[in-house]
Design an enzyme around this catalytic site. Structure first.
Site, mmCIF file in Angstrom:
data_model
loop_
_atom_site.group_PDB
_atom_site.id
_atom_site.type_symbol
_atom_site.label_atom_id
_atom_site.label_comp_id
_atom_site.label_asym_id
_atom_site.label_seq_id
_atom_site.Cartn_x
_atom_site.Cartn_y
_atom_site.Cartn_z
ATOM 1 N N CYS A 75 1.109 -0.889 -0.074
ATOM 2 C CA CYS A 75 -0.232 0.255 0.325
ATOM 3 C C CYS A 75 0.698 1.341 -0.512
ATOM 4 O O CYS A 75 1.170 1.337 -0.849
ATOM 5 C CB CYS A 75 -1.235 0.210 1.351
ATOM 6 S SG CYS A 75 -2.665 1.038 0.566
ATOM 7 N N HIS A 167 -3.353 -5.152 1.772
ATOM 8 C CA HIS A 167 -2.173 -5.130 2.798
ATOM 9 C C HIS A 167 -2.381 -7.014 3.234
ATOM 10 O O HIS A 167 -3.671 -7.419 3.859
ATOM 11 C CB HIS A 167 -3.412 -4.718 4.723
ATOM 12 C CG HIS A 167 -2.717 -3.537 3.613
ATOM 13 N ND1 HIS A 167 -2.287 -2.802 5.198
ATOM 14 C CD2 HIS A 167 -3.818 -2.112 3.044
ATOM 15 C CE1 HIS A 167 -2.200 -1.757 4.592
ATOM 16 N NE2 HIS A 167 -2.847 -1.505 3.712
ATOM 17 N N GLU A 169 -0.943 -8.456 5.255
ATOM 18 C CA GLU A 169 -1.013 -9.087 6.956
ATOM 19 C C GLU A 169 -1.632 -9.140 7.625
ATOM 20 O O GLU A 169 -1.905 -9.071 8.541
ATOM 21 C CB GLU A 169 0.552 -8.192 6.935
ATOM 22 C CG GLU A 169 -0.064 -6.838 7.567
ATOM 23 C CD GLU A 169 -0.876 -5.200 6.903
ATOM 24 O OE1 GLU A 169 -0.210 -6.090 5.244
ATOM 25 O OE2 GLU A 169 -0.597 -4.759 6.312
HETATM 26 N N1 GLN Z 1 -3.412 6.365 1.011
HETATM 27 C C1 GLN Z 1 -2.832 5.901 2.054
HETATM 28 C C2 GLN Z 1 -1.256 7.441 0.930
HETATM 29 O O1 GLN Z 1 -1.858 7.553 0.132
HETATM 30 C C3 GLN Z 1 -1.986 4.722 1.576
HETATM 31 C C4 GLN Z 1 -2.696 3.428 3.034
HETATM 32 C C5 GLN Z 1 -2.180 2.191 3.239
HETATM 33 O O2 GLN Z 1 -1.159 2.460 2.824
HETATM 34 N N2 GLN Z 1 -3.125 1.731 3.981
HETATM 35 O O3 GLN Z 1 -0.193 7.200 1.648
#
Ligand code: GLN
Length: 186
Positions: A75, A167, A169
């Protein structure tokens, strides 16, 4: 096999636990001196601007450049690996030839789950947990797309860099961590 988990923000303990189940030695990484000796490094999700600022503050980009561990970004970690972040000048390690757009699923779908087919991991679908996820808008020709969701890449790999916009994890399914460890061995 020593694998680091960047411990500045996010699901640090969950990533460490997945790696330990796979019998890796785990080091929580907060400062530059802790990058030496790592075969791999996981960058957890969180807020990519915050994580990026802290990485710069602690000299981590230079240490990563010097020791060149394999990296798996989840992410926000994907954003921190990307060569291009659409409409943003924020920090990135610039290691993966993709363009990402942050929070691109919009308010309607801030968070959602979906079954993702990942042929490299076998027939069983992987439960993808997306939390204010980025969308990968472009992939370079040397980037391998390992999984897509609704026609968009969600798990990609280039050389020793792996990134998922979801994610793993949070699911208890450790197949992607296992895949990453095998990348670190290679
Ligand atoms: N929205 C976050 C970003 O832009 C990422 C979200 C996440 O890691 N779950 O940095």
């Amino acid at each position: 096999m020593l694998i680091g988990v960047l411990g500045l923000q996010g699901d640090v303990a969950e990533h460490a636990s997945a790696l330990q189940k796979l019998h890796a030695d785990v080091r929580i990484v907060k400062k530059a001196s802790q990058v030496r000796g790592l075969r791999g490094l996981i960058i957890p999700g969180g807020e990519s601007t915050t994580i990026g600022k802290l990485m710069v503050k602690y000299g981590l980009p230079e240490a990563i450049e010097e020791h060149k561990p394999a990296i798996y970004g989840t992410c926000a970690g994907t954003i921190l690996l990307a060569k291009e972040i659409v409409g943003s000048e924020q920090f990135s390690l610039n290691l993966l030839d993709i363009a990402v757009e942050r929070n691109a699923y919009g308010r309607q779908r801030e968070s959602f789950e979906a079954d993702i087919s990942i042929p490299a991991l076998g027939d069983k679908p992987f439960r993808g947990v997306f939390i204010r996820a980025p969308v990968i808008k472009r992939v370079g020709k040397n980037v391998e797309v390992l999984a897509e969701h609704e026609g968009r890449p969600v798990l990609v790999k280039q050389d020793k860099y792996l990134a998922s916009t979801f994610h793993p994890e949070l699911t208890g399914d450790i197949r992607i961590h296992e895949y990453f460890i095998s990348m670190c061995q290679g």
